[in-house]
Design a protein around this motif. Structure first.
Motif, mmCIF file in Angstrom:
data_model
loop_
_atom_site.group_PDB
_atom_site.id
_atom_site.type_symbol
_atom_site.label_atom_id
_atom_site.label_comp_id
_atom_site.label_asym_id
_atom_site.label_seq_id
_atom_site.Cartn_x
_atom_site.Cartn_y
_atom_site.Cartn_z
ATOM 1 N N UNK A 83 -13.296 -3.279 -7.249
ATOM 2 C CA UNK A 83 -11.984 -3.486 -7.875
ATOM 3 C C UNK A 83 -11.430 -2.170 -8.409
ATOM 4 N N UNK A 84 -12.261 -1.385 -9.060
ATOM 5 C CA UNK A 84 -11.812 -0.102 -9.614
ATOM 6 C C UNK A 84 -11.366 0.842 -8.500
ATOM 7 N N UNK A 85 -12.144 0.939 -7.443
ATOM 8 C CA UNK A 85 -11.799 1.829 -6.336
ATOM 9 C C UNK A 85 -10.506 1.361 -5.662
ATOM 10 N N UNK A 86 -10.417 0.072 -5.372
ATOM 11 C CA UNK A 86 -9.214 -0.457 -4.728
ATOM 12 C C UNK A 86 -7.981 -0.305 -5.602
ATOM 13 N N UNK A 87 -8.110 -0.619 -6.869
ATOM 14 C CA UNK A 87 -6.976 -0.505 -7.789
ATOM 15 C C UNK A 87 -6.563 0.947 -7.961
ATOM 16 N N UNK A 88 -7.513 1.851 -8.054
ATOM 17 C CA UNK A 88 -7.198 3.277 -8.198
ATOM 18 C C UNK A 88 -6.446 3.796 -6.979
ATOM 19 N N UNK A 89 -6.905 3.412 -5.801
ATOM 20 C CA UNK A 89 -6.224 3.838 -4.573
ATOM 21 C C UNK A 89 -4.804 3.298 -4.523
ATOM 22 N N UNK A 90 -4.613 2.045 -4.921
ATOM 23 C CA UNK A 90 -3.273 1.454 -4.896
ATOM 24 C C UNK A 90 -2.364 2.073 -5.953
ATOM 25 N N UNK A 91 -2.886 2.388 -7.134
ATOM 26 C CA UNK A 91 -2.082 3.043 -8.175
ATOM 27 C C UNK A 91 -1.674 4.441 -7.708
ATOM 28 N N UNK A 92 -2.615 5.168 -7.122
ATOM 29 C CA UNK A 92 -2.292 6.493 -6.593
ATOM 30 C C UNK A 92 -1.217 6.397 -5.517
ATOM 31 N N UNK A 93 -1.357 5.442 -4.637
ATOM 32 C CA UNK A 93 -0.365 5.241 -3.581
ATOM 33 C C UNK A 93 0.990 4.863 -4.165
ATOM 34 N N UNK A 94 0.985 4.054 -5.203
ATOM 35 C CA UNK A 94 2.234 3.668 -5.851
ATOM 36 C C UNK A 94 2.947 4.890 -6.423
ATOM 37 N N UNK A 95 2.208 5.761 -7.102
ATOM 38 C CA UNK A 95 2.816 6.985 -7.646
ATOM 39 C C UNK A 95 3.336 7.887 -6.531
ATOM 40 N N UNK A 96 2.587 7.990 -5.444
ATOM 41 C CA UNK A 96 3.045 8.815 -4.322
ATOM 42 C C UNK A 96 4.309 8.249 -3.683
ATOM 43 N N UNK A 97 4.349 6.945 -3.530
ATOM 44 C CA UNK A 97 5.525 6.304 -2.928
ATOM 45 C C UNK A 97 6.753 6.513 -3.803
ATOM 46 N N UNK A 98 6.574 6.428 -5.113
ATOM 47 C CA UNK A 98 7.716 6.588 -6.018
ATOM 48 C C UNK A 98 8.129 8.052 -6.158
#
Length: 153
Positions: free
Chosen positions: A37-52
């Motif tokens: 969960x931590x790895x998946x959530x971290x990757x998605x948060x990083x991707x969210x910041x990159x997308x924005x």
């Protein structure tokens, strides 16, 4: 005693040998669910910041965002599956652990302590109300939805 069964002392020794292994297995599977969960959530948060933070694509080219959305969905579904797989194994190990605890008499009144059991009786079915898998899946799916919406902007 049946002729093909080992003596009682030997069976108790086997139970005492298996008990710590299954206890560790229960904790190890829980740790794996948290780690995934931590790895998946971290990757998605990083991707969210990159997308924005970064421009998505050139004007008129809408293929890239949909390819990224597909990647986010595949990644998220894989993470949910891996978490579910660990949860199933956690529940199996927990069920075997409870069976071992019952065989060792840890829930029997007066076996180890006067007039009470060593373990509370409600621990025998405490895993039935476990909502952790729902929470882990919700974290991944909500973050995936945020990334998808950010890509569709």
């Amino acid at each position: 005693m049946l002729p093909d069964q080992p003596p009682v002392a030997e069976r108790v020794d086997v139970l005492r040998l298996l008990y710590p292994w299954y206890k560790d297995e229960v904790y190890r599977r829980r740790q794996q669910m948290i780690w995934l969960t931590v790895v998946g959530a971290s990757a998605l948060v990083l991707l969210l910041f990159l997308v924005l933070a970064l421009p998505l694509s050139r004007p008129g080219h809408r293929v890239e965002p949909f390819l990224m959305i597909t990647g986010v969905l595949v990644f998220s579904i894989a993470m949910v599956y891996f978490i579910h797989q660990q949860c199933v194994r956690h529940k199996m190990a927990k069920g075997i652990l409870i069976t071992l605890e019952q065989a060792l008499g840890l829930y029997e009144d007066g076996r180890y302590l006067n007039d009470t059991s060593l373990y509370p009786k409600n621990w025998q079915n405490s895993g039935l109300g476990d909502r952790s898998e729902f929470i882990y899946h919700s974290i991944i799916l909500m973050l995936a939805a945020l990334v998808v919406f950010a890509l569709l902007r």
